[in-house]
Design an enzyme around this catalytic site. Sequence first.
Site, PDB file in Angstrom:
ATOM      1  N   ARG A  40       0.836  -1.204   0.000  1.00  0.00           N
ATOM      2  CA  ARG A  40       0.000   0.000   0.000  1.00  0.00           C
ATOM      3  C   ARG A  40       0.874   1.259   0.000  1.00  0.00           C
ATOM      4  O   ARG A  40       1.885   1.325   0.705  1.00  0.00           O
ATOM      5  CB  ARG A  40      -0.943  -0.007   1.208  1.00  0.00           C
ATOM      6  CG  ARG A  40      -1.860  -1.212   1.169  1.00  0.00           C
ATOM      7  CD  ARG A  40      -3.176  -1.069   1.876  1.00  0.00           C
ATOM      8  NE  ARG A  40      -3.867  -2.356   1.806  1.00  0.00           N
ATOM      9  CZ  ARG A  40      -4.619  -2.763   0.801  1.00  0.00           C
ATOM     10  NH1 ARG A  40      -4.828  -1.982  -0.241  1.00  0.00           N
ATOM     11  NH2 ARG A  40      -5.173  -3.966   0.801  1.00  0.00           N
ATOM     12  N   ASP A  41       0.431   2.244  -0.792  1.00  0.00           N
ATOM     13  CA  ASP A  41       1.145   3.522  -0.835  1.00  0.00           C
ATOM     14  C   ASP A  41       1.015   4.219   0.528  1.00  0.00           C
ATOM     15  O   ASP A  41      -0.057   4.241   1.129  1.00  0.00           O
ATOM     16  CB  ASP A  41       0.572   4.416  -1.945  1.00  0.00           C
ATOM     17  CG  ASP A  41       1.508   5.566  -2.276  1.00  0.00           C
ATOM     18  OD1 ASP A  41       2.087   5.551  -3.380  1.00  0.00           O
ATOM     19  OD2 ASP A  41       1.660   6.476  -1.430  1.00  0.00           O
ATOM     20  N   ILE A  42       2.084   4.804   0.976  1.00  0.00           N
ATOM     21  CA  ILE A  42       2.096   5.435   2.305  1.00  0.00           C
ATOM     22  C   ILE A  42       1.261   6.717   2.333  1.00  0.00           C
ATOM     23  O   ILE A  42       0.790   7.122   3.395  1.00  0.00           O
ATOM     24  CB  ILE A  42       3.564   5.686   2.740  1.00  0.00           C
ATOM     25  CG1 ILE A  42       3.658   5.785   4.241  1.00  0.00           C
ATOM     26  CG2 ILE A  42       4.152   6.888   2.040  1.00  0.00           C
ATOM     27  CD1 ILE A  42       5.072   5.690   4.770  1.00  0.00           C
ATOM     28  N   VAL A  56      10.461   7.968  -6.970  1.00  0.00           N
ATOM     29  CA  VAL A  56      11.273   6.841  -6.514  1.00  0.00           C
ATOM     30  C   VAL A  56      11.803   6.096  -7.742  1.00  0.00           C
ATOM     31  O   VAL A  56      11.027   5.582  -8.552  1.00  0.00           O
ATOM     32  CB  VAL A  56      10.442   5.887  -5.635  1.00  0.00           C
ATOM     33  CG1 VAL A  56      11.314   4.720  -5.147  1.00  0.00           C
ATOM     34  CG2 VAL A  56       9.832   6.633  -4.452  1.00  0.00           C
ATOM     35  N   HIS A 109       7.632   1.187 -10.514  1.00  0.00           N
ATOM     36  CA  HIS A 109       6.410   0.865  -9.778  1.00  0.00           C
ATOM     37  C   HIS A 109       5.211   1.283 -10.589  1.00  0.00           C
ATOM     38  O   HIS A 109       5.219   2.324 -11.233  1.00  0.00           O
ATOM     39  CB  HIS A 109       6.374   1.539  -8.397  1.00  0.00           C
ATOM     40  CG  HIS A 109       6.669   3.003  -8.416  1.00  0.00           C
ATOM     41  ND1 HIS A 109       7.944   3.504  -8.608  1.00  0.00           N
ATOM     42  CD2 HIS A 109       5.869   4.088  -8.299  1.00  0.00           C
ATOM     43  CE1 HIS A 109       7.906   4.815  -8.584  1.00  0.00           C
ATOM     44  NE2 HIS A 109       6.648   5.209  -8.407  1.00  0.00           N
ATOM     45  N   HIS A 129       1.331   2.291 -10.052  1.00  0.00           N
ATOM     46  CA  HIS A 129       0.315   2.655  -9.074  1.00  0.00           C
ATOM     47  C   HIS A 129      -1.006   2.029  -9.517  1.00  0.00           C
ATOM     48  O   HIS A 129      -1.427   2.223 -10.666  1.00  0.00           O
ATOM     49  CB  HIS A 129       0.087   4.171  -9.037  1.00  0.00           C
ATOM     50  CG  HIS A 129       1.273   4.996  -8.655  1.00  0.00           C
ATOM     51  ND1 HIS A 129       1.382   5.627  -7.432  1.00  0.00           N
ATOM     52  CD2 HIS A 129       2.398   5.325  -9.337  1.00  0.00           C
ATOM     53  CE1 HIS A 129       2.512   6.310  -7.388  1.00  0.00           C
ATOM     54  NE2 HIS A 129       3.150   6.153  -8.528  1.00  0.00           N
TER      55      HIS A 129
HETATM   56  P1  AMP Z   1       6.219   8.248  -7.992  1.00  0.00           P
HETATM   57  O1  AMP Z   1       5.990   9.716  -7.899  1.00  0.00           O
HETATM   58  O2  AMP Z   1       5.474   7.599  -9.138  1.00  0.00           O
HETATM   59  O3  AMP Z   1       7.670   7.887  -7.953  1.00  0.00           O
HETATM   60  O4  AMP Z   1       5.510   7.619  -6.713  1.00  0.00           O
HETATM   61  C1  AMP Z   1       6.198   7.283  -5.544  1.00  0.00           C
HETATM   62  C2  AMP Z   1       5.149   6.828  -4.548  1.00  0.00           C
HETATM   63  O5  AMP Z   1       5.799   6.157  -3.496  1.00  0.00           O
HETATM   64  C3  AMP Z   1       4.344   7.974  -3.913  1.00  0.00           C
HETATM   65  O6  AMP Z   1       2.961   7.780  -4.190  1.00  0.00           O
HETATM   66  C4  AMP Z   1       4.650   7.851  -2.426  1.00  0.00           C
HETATM   67  O7  AMP Z   1       3.548   8.148  -1.610  1.00  0.00           O
HETATM   68  C5  AMP Z   1       5.085   6.396  -2.326  1.00  0.00           C
HETATM   69  N1  AMP Z   1       5.950   6.073  -1.200  1.00  0.00           N
HETATM   70  C6  AMP Z   1       7.095   6.725  -0.822  1.00  0.00           C
HETATM   71  N2  AMP Z   1       7.648   6.118   0.232  1.00  0.00           N
HETATM   72  C7  AMP Z   1       6.859   5.060   0.529  1.00  0.00           C
HETATM   73  C8  AMP Z   1       6.897   4.031   1.522  1.00  0.00           C
HETATM   74  N3  AMP Z   1       7.890   3.977   2.438  1.00  0.00           N
HETATM   75  N4  AMP Z   1       5.926   3.103   1.538  1.00  0.00           N
HETATM   76  C9  AMP Z   1       4.924   3.160   0.640  1.00  0.00           C
HETATM   77  N5  AMP Z   1       4.828   4.082  -0.342  1.00  0.00           N
HETATM   78  C10 AMP Z   1       5.774   5.034  -0.381  1.00  0.00           C
END
Ligand code: AMP
Length: 122
Positions: free
Chosen positions: A34-36, A102, A106, A108
């Site tokens: 799950r996204d944080i 990140v 990934h 979403h």
């Molecule tokens: P992006 O902008 O596509 O790289 O999305 C990165 C996603 O990672 C964002 O929606 C963040 O909320 C999510 N995120 C960052 N750190 C964590 C974490 N420790 N656990 C879960 N999701 C995270």
Amino acid sequence: MSYSYDDQNIFAKILRGEIPNTTVLETEHTLAFRDIHPQAPVHVLVIPKGPYVCFDHFALEASDAEIVDYVRAVGEVCRMEGLEADGWRLIANAGTNGVQEVPHLHVHILAGRVLGRMLAKG
Ligand code: AMP
């Protein structure tokens, strides 16, 4: 284009067990969690376990087994979350213009409400 992978990114740390996550599904080559900071009632991230920066990197260098496992895992998460009836959205951001935060591939999975049009202005 050759990609270089930064193994200090946050998802690499999750995969090494250095940071906790709320796992939805784990398979041989894939982790879904799950996204944080969820942006919809359902917001799950699906990542390959291998060191791939973005979708293109994955498509170029992942094995067939990794790719099959990953694609099937995305579908399985959608079914596990009961998303077939009302639908969902997949987003894979890449690079600067894609506003990828990140640098580990990934997807979403967003669902649970009407998500609006695909892109906001700005
Ligand atoms: P992006 O902008 O596509 O790289 O999305 C990165 C996603 O990672 C964002 O929606 C963040 O909320 C999510 N995120 C960052 N750190 C964590 C974490 N420790 N656990 C879960 N999701 C995270």
